[in-house]
Design a protein around this motif. Structure first.
Motif, mmCIF file in Angstrom:
data_model
loop_
_atom_site.group_PDB
_atom_site.id
_atom_site.type_symbol
_atom_site.label_atom_id
_atom_site.label_comp_id
_atom_site.label_asym_id
_atom_site.label_seq_id
_atom_site.Cartn_x
_atom_site.Cartn_y
_atom_site.Cartn_z
ATOM 1 N N UNK A 80 -11.526 -6.176 4.103
ATOM 2 C CA UNK A 80 -11.884 -4.836 3.640
ATOM 3 C C UNK A 80 -11.317 -3.843 4.651
ATOM 4 N N UNK A 81 -10.615 -2.843 4.160
ATOM 5 C CA UNK A 81 -9.839 -1.999 5.066
ATOM 6 C C UNK A 81 -9.710 -0.581 4.515
ATOM 7 N N UNK A 82 -9.698 0.390 5.416
ATOM 8 C CA UNK A 82 -9.388 1.765 5.023
ATOM 9 C C UNK A 82 -7.938 1.825 4.548
ATOM 10 N N UNK A 83 -7.648 2.719 3.629
ATOM 11 C CA UNK A 83 -6.285 2.832 3.098
ATOM 12 C C UNK A 83 -5.315 3.290 4.183
ATOM 13 N N UNK A 84 -4.267 2.493 4.455
ATOM 14 C CA UNK A 84 -3.240 2.949 5.408
ATOM 15 C C UNK A 84 -2.500 4.167 4.879
ATOM 16 N N UNK A 85 -1.963 4.957 5.795
ATOM 17 C CA UNK A 85 -1.291 6.196 5.423
ATOM 18 C C UNK A 85 0.164 5.952 5.029
ATOM 19 N N UNK A 104 -7.913 -7.907 -1.243
ATOM 20 C CA UNK A 104 -8.082 -6.759 -0.351
ATOM 21 C C UNK A 104 -8.994 -5.755 -1.039
ATOM 22 N N UNK A 105 -10.049 -5.353 -0.340
ATOM 23 C CA UNK A 105 -10.915 -4.276 -0.805
ATOM 24 C C UNK A 105 -10.596 -3.050 0.049
ATOM 25 N N UNK A 106 -10.069 -2.020 -0.559
ATOM 26 C CA UNK A 106 -9.791 -0.781 0.166
ATOM 27 C C UNK A 106 -11.061 0.063 0.173
ATOM 28 N N UNK A 107 -11.495 0.442 1.361
ATOM 29 C CA UNK A 107 -12.740 1.185 1.529
ATOM 30 C C UNK A 107 -12.458 2.653 1.844
ATOM 31 N N UNK A 114 -6.674 9.035 3.589
ATOM 32 C CA UNK A 114 -6.206 8.668 2.251
ATOM 33 C C UNK A 114 -7.367 8.080 1.464
ATOM 34 N N UNK A 115 -7.559 8.534 0.227
ATOM 35 C CA UNK A 115 -8.735 8.115 -0.535
ATOM 36 C C UNK A 115 -8.407 7.557 -1.914
ATOM 37 N N UNK A 116 -7.121 7.379 -2.229
ATOM 38 C CA UNK A 116 -6.743 6.801 -3.512
ATOM 39 C C UNK A 116 -5.343 6.211 -3.418
ATOM 40 N N UNK A 135 4.384 -17.428 -3.630
ATOM 41 C CA UNK A 135 2.944 -17.600 -3.819
ATOM 42 C C UNK A 135 2.675 -18.053 -5.251
ATOM 43 N N UNK A 136 1.566 -18.749 -5.460
ATOM 44 C CA UNK A 136 1.200 -19.160 -6.813
ATOM 45 C C UNK A 136 0.056 -18.322 -7.387
ATOM 46 N N UNK A 137 -0.680 -17.620 -6.522
ATOM 47 C CA UNK A 137 -1.737 -16.727 -6.988
ATOM 48 C C UNK A 137 -1.483 -15.329 -6.442
ATOM 49 N N UNK A 138 -1.840 -14.345 -7.225
ATOM 50 C CA UNK A 138 -1.595 -12.958 -6.828
ATOM 51 C C UNK A 138 -2.764 -12.393 -6.035
ATOM 52 N N UNK A 139 -2.435 -11.595 -5.061
ATOM 53 C CA UNK A 139 -3.422 -10.842 -4.299
ATOM 54 C C UNK A 139 -4.143 -9.867 -5.220
ATOM 55 N N UNK A 140 -5.471 -9.866 -5.197
ATOM 56 C CA UNK A 140 -6.231 -8.914 -6.009
ATOM 57 C C UNK A 140 -6.591 -7.689 -5.178
ATOM 58 N N UNK A 141 -6.596 -6.522 -5.825
ATOM 59 C CA UNK A 141 -6.816 -5.244 -5.147
ATOM 60 C C UNK A 141 -7.952 -4.485 -5.816
ATOM 61 N N UNK A 142 -8.757 -3.820 -4.991
ATOM 62 C CA UNK A 142 -9.799 -2.935 -5.520
ATOM 63 C C UNK A 142 -10.060 -1.846 -4.496
ATOM 64 N N UNK A 143 -10.748 -0.782 -4.926
ATOM 65 C CA UNK A 143 -11.107 0.305 -4.015
ATOM 66 C C UNK A 143 -12.572 0.652 -4.237
#
Length: 226
Positions: A80-85, A104-107, A114-116, A135-143
């Motif tokens: 879980x990570x703040x959104x990089x600039x 990755x959970x963007x917090x 950055x907020x979106x 890779x055989x599985x994709x990285x999932x993303x959320x905010x």
């Protein structure tokens, strides 16, 4: 069976007797100088399905060859990570995908600059990096709002904090989700909440890292168990 000359990701894909490549997929084929020869193209669905197709330069359609379904990962690795600039965001996505992170959970913190982000564009970056690194599985993303998400996961958190005295060790990440805050630092209310709830806050060895660098370090620890 030859190794695939080109790997492409299509989420939600299922096998068909024949398929046609999109213009963008054809551009990848041409970039690899495969468009003038017979080649095996592998479509991956991002959840362990691998579908091989025969490409011929004399046909617009690819012919189905075979498929394989790999068992999905059960030990999913998340940060879980703040959104990089700026363009650091793209670099971060590419590297954690190559490393083999699962989620990755963007917090969004009180001090987040950055907020979106554009999810469609981010998923495209992930697919390209996943194909390149096989890779055989994709990285999932959320905010998520940081305060709400951290409260609901408080028993699983380890916060990387540049101003704490205790230095992080890899074994402290077992069964945990590392959290990386914004470069502006945590708000006093966020610090108070972590103190009240006894959330482990640990310093990475070395100097103070940028958000995306700390995220890549965290992903490496999780993926490789260093």
């Amino acid at each position: 069976m030859l190794d695939p000359g080109l790997i492409l990701f299509r989420t939600g894909f299922s096998s068909k007797p024949s398929i046609t490549l999109t213009q963008e997929e054809m551009a990848h084929l041409r970039a690899l100088r495969l468009s003038k020869d017979e080649a095996v193209i592998q479509i991956r669905d991002g959840v362990g399905g691998l579908y091989n197709y025969q490409f011929s330069p004399h046909s617009k359609e690819l012919r189905f060859l075979n498929e394989t379904h790999l068992e999905k990962k059960t030990d999913r690795k998340t940060i879980a990570i703040a959104l990089p600039k700026g363009n650091r965001f793209d670099f971060f996505l590419q590297k954690v995908t190559e490393i083999g992170l699962d989620s990755v959970v963007f917090l969004v913190f009180r001090h987040s600059i950055r907020k979106e982000f554009n999810l469609e564009r981010a998923e495209k970056i992930v697919k390209e990096a996943a194909a390149q690194s096989k890779q055989t599985e994709l990285l999932s993303l959320s905010i998520e709002p940081a305060s709400e998400w951290m409260k609901s996961h408080k028993d699983s958190l380890v916060v990387f904090h540049p101003h704490r005295s205790e230095v992080f060790t890899a074994k402290q990440l077992f069964g945990k989700i590392p959290v990386i805050g914004p470069e502006g630092g945590f708000h006093i209310d966020e610090e108070d909440w972590m103190e009240k709830n006894q959330i482990p806050r640990l310093r990475l060895p070395g100097g103070v890292l940028r958000t995306e660098t700390a995220g890549i370090v965290a992903a490496s620890f999780l993926a490789y168990g260093l």
